[in-house]
Design a protein around this motif. Structure first.
Motif, short mmCIF file in Angstrom:
data_model
loop_
_atom_site.label_atom_id
_atom_site.label_comp_id
_atom_site.label_asym_id
_atom_site.label_seq_id
_atom_site.Cartn_x
_atom_site.Cartn_y
_atom_site.Cartn_z
N MET A 158 0.82 -1.16 0.10
CA MET A 158 -0.13 -0.07 -0.01
C MET A 158 0.88 1.24 -0.11
SD MET A 158 -2.89 -1.35 2.60
CE MET A 158 -3.57 0.18 2.67
N ARG A 159 2.00 1.36 0.69
CA ARG A 159 2.96 2.54 0.84
C ARG A 159 3.54 2.56 -0.61
NH1 ARG A 159 5.77 3.23 6.44
NH2 ARG A 159 4.28 2.23 7.94
N VAL A 160 3.85 1.30 -1.09
CA VAL A 160 4.32 1.70 -2.59
C VAL A 160 3.46 2.13 -3.74
CG1 VAL A 160 5.39 0.28 -4.64
CG2 VAL A 160 6.11 -0.23 -2.38
N ARG A 161 2.09 1.69 -3.50
CA ARG A 161 1.01 2.29 -4.43
C ARG A 161 0.91 3.86 -4.18
NH1 ARG A 161 -4.08 -0.92 -5.53
NH2 ARG A 161 -3.16 -3.38 -5.64
N LEU A 162 0.96 4.27 -2.76
CA LEU A 162 1.04 5.81 -2.70
C LEU A 162 2.04 6.52 -3.01
CD1 LEU A 162 -0.87 7.85 -1.07
CD2 LEU A 162 0.70 7.44 0.90
N ALA A 163 3.27 6.02 -2.71
CA ALA A 163 4.46 6.82 -3.31
C ALA A 163 4.54 6.58 -4.87
CB ALA A 163 5.87 5.90 -2.81
N LEU A 164 4.10 5.51 -5.45
CA LEU A 164 4.17 5.47 -7.03
C LEU A 164 3.13 6.57 -7.56
CD1 LEU A 164 4.50 1.85 -8.08
CD2 LEU A 164 5.91 3.64 -8.74
N GLY A 165 2.09 6.90 -6.85
CA GLY A 165 1.13 7.93 -7.27
C GLY A 165 1.49 9.11 -7.42
N VAL A 166 2.38 9.22 -6.42
CA VAL A 166 2.92 10.76 -6.23
C VAL A 166 3.97 10.76 -7.23
CG1 VAL A 166 4.20 12.41 -4.59
CG2 VAL A 166 2.39 11.13 -4.00
N VAL A 167 4.84 10.07 -7.22
CA VAL A 167 6.36 10.12 -8.18
C VAL A 167 5.84 10.31 -9.58
CG1 VAL A 167 8.25 8.77 -9.08
CG2 VAL A 167 7.73 8.68 -6.76
N THR A 168 4.74 9.52 -9.97
CA THR A 168 4.16 9.53 -11.56
C THR A 168 3.56 10.68 -11.77
OG1 THR A 168 2.27 7.97 -11.05
CG2 THR A 168 4.26 7.03 -11.78
N SER A 169 3.03 11.63 -11.02
CA SER A 169 2.30 12.74 -10.92
C SER A 169 3.14 14.10 -11.30
CB SER A 169 1.40 13.02 -9.85
OG SER A 169 1.83 13.53 -8.82
N ILE A 170 4.48 13.92 -11.00
CA ILE A 170 5.25 15.11 -11.13
C ILE A 170 5.72 15.50 -12.52
CG2 ILE A 170 6.18 14.73 -8.61
CD1 ILE A 170 8.60 13.29 -9.87
N ASP A 171 6.42 16.68 -12.67
CA ASP A 171 6.89 17.06 -14.12
C ASP A 171 8.46 17.52 -13.87
OD1 ASP A 171 4.34 16.91 -15.27
OD2 ASP A 171 3.70 18.69 -13.83
N PRO A 172 9.29 16.56 -13.89
CA PRO A 172 10.49 17.01 -13.85
C PRO A 172 11.23 17.28 -15.20
CG PRO A 172 10.36 14.65 -14.00
CD PRO A 172 8.88 15.20 -14.09
N GLU A 173 12.29 18.03 -15.13
CA GLU A 173 13.05 17.91 -16.36
C GLU A 173 14.28 16.92 -16.59
OE1 GLU A 173 13.46 22.68 -17.85
OE2 GLU A 173 14.47 22.24 -15.66
N ILE A 174 14.61 16.59 -15.57
CA ILE A 174 15.64 15.35 -15.36
C ILE A 174 15.15 14.41 -14.25
CG2 ILE A 174 17.83 14.51 -14.86
CD1 ILE A 174 19.08 17.28 -15.52
N LEU A 175 14.87 12.98 -14.62
CA LEU A 175 14.09 12.01 -13.67
C LEU A 175 15.35 11.22 -13.42
CD1 LEU A 175 11.82 10.95 -12.14
CD2 LEU A 175 11.28 9.78 -14.22
N LEU A 176 15.63 11.05 -12.42
CA LEU A 176 16.72 10.01 -11.54
C LEU A 176 16.03 8.78 -10.87
CD1 LEU A 176 19.52 12.58 -10.80
CD2 LEU A 176 18.94 11.55 -13.18
N LEU A 177 15.91 7.70 -11.39
CA LEU A 177 15.05 6.78 -10.75
C LEU A 177 15.80 5.44 -10.32
CD1 LEU A 177 12.01 6.18 -10.33
CD2 LEU A 177 11.87 5.10 -12.55
N ASP A 178 15.69 5.23 -9.03
CA ASP A 178 16.44 4.00 -8.47
C ASP A 178 15.24 2.97 -7.86
OD1 ASP A 178 18.26 2.20 -7.62
OD2 ASP A 178 19.28 3.71 -6.33
N GLU A 179 15.25 1.96 -8.91
CA GLU A 179 14.09 1.10 -8.63
C GLU A 179 13.73 0.58 -7.23
OE1 GLU A 179 11.96 -2.35 -11.19
OE2 GLU A 179 13.97 -3.00 -10.21
N GLY A 180 12.47 0.65 -6.81
CA GLY A 180 12.21 -0.05 -5.39
C GLY A 180 10.60 -0.13 -5.17
N ILE A 181 10.25 -0.77 -6.41
CA ILE A 181 8.51 -0.98 -6.49
C ILE A 181 8.19 -2.44 -6.50
CG2 ILE A 181 8.36 1.05 -7.55
CD1 ILE A 181 8.41 -0.09 -10.55
N GLY A 182 8.96 -3.48 -6.21
CA GLY A 182 8.46 -4.84 -6.37
C GLY A 182 7.52 -5.42 -5.24
#
Length: 256
Positions: A158-182
């Motif tokens: 559930m925490r991952v769902r919430l965090a992913l919802g926020v992360v995927t709503s932002i508008d970055p120019e440079i996105l640096l992503l370190d996976e942690g969504i398993g």
């Protein structure tokens, strides 16, 4: 308007190890960090990155691959400005959204809705921007009434769902992503992949460290292979993954 860019030249990141009592301690630290130990100083030094040269421009979608401790996370932190190069230089132009730990910027004692705002502010958005995105994020997470409850009552998924919802709503120019969504189920992960694709389309540059070949194939077209703090290879995703894994990963996934 200046376009986003990342220029790293001859960069190194060193970490001094204080109060090391023996060579065996140095070896133990080295084994965890994956770098190299410098011996020219009285204080042991871990060379987490060495001689790194990278030039990225708008539209670049770069996978970071390599074993744990190869330097991927250190490189992401250098790109984000969290680390300064010990030698060489790192010049980054553009609004950076570093997403290294999906739990960072979240408070277990407040509600999911309040955490949406806090996490968004942590990622560089304004309160007004996040308030306009709350309904969309809430719908995406499928958490319903749980959004009114403290985060400490949430399962890991559930925490991952919430965090992913926020992360995927932002508008970055440079996105640096370190996976942690398993920690979410396959159906939600597929839904998240669609949102991540949309996020990548909105961002100018993506650098994505992941062990998921499928995610890398979805989001990236080039790759950097890190090994012992250095760049082993930088080129087309298919070629780099083939050399790193020893087989044609994209063919195995049914990608032409």
């Amino acid at each position: 308007m200046t376009e986003p860019s990342i220029d790293i030249r001859g960069a190194a990141v060193d970490f001094p190890i204080f109060d090391a009592k023996s060579r065996s301690l140095k070896k133990a630290v080295l084994g965890k960090a994956g770098g190299r130990i410098g011996t020219d100083s009285k204080v042991p030094i871990i060379e987490a990155l060495r001689d790194v040269d990278i030039s990225l421009r708008k539209g670049d979608r770069v996978a970071l691959v390599g074993h744990n401790g190869a330097g991927k996370s250190t490189l992401l932190r250098l790109m984000s400005g969290i680390y300064e190069p010990t030698r060489g230089r790192a010049a980054v132009v553009g609004k950076v959204a570093p997403v290294f730990d999906l739990a960072v910027g979240m408070d277990p004692e407040i509600s999911g809705l309040d955490n949406i705002l806090i996490r968004g502010l942590f990622l560089g958005m304004t309160k007004k921007q996040m308030e306009s995105r709350v309904d969309d994020i809430a719908e995406f997470t499928e958490l319903g009434e749980y959004l009114e409850m403290p985060l400490r009552t949430y399962s890991t998924g559930m925490r991952v769902r919430l965090a992913l919802g926020v992360v995927t709503s932002i508008d970055p120019e440079i996105l640096l992503l370190d996976e942690g969504i398993g920690a979410v189920d396959a159906a939600f992960l597929a839904k998240a992949r669609d949102r991540l694709n949309e996020l990548v389309e909105r961002s100018g540059i993506l650098v994505f460290a992941s062990h998921s070949d499928e995610f890398l194939a979805d989001l990236c077209d080039t790759a950097i292979w890190m090994e012992h703090g250095q760049i082993r290879e930088h080129g087309p995703l298919r070629d780099v993954l083939h050399h790193y894994k020893g087989h044609d990963v994209l063919a195995d996934l049914g990608r032409t």
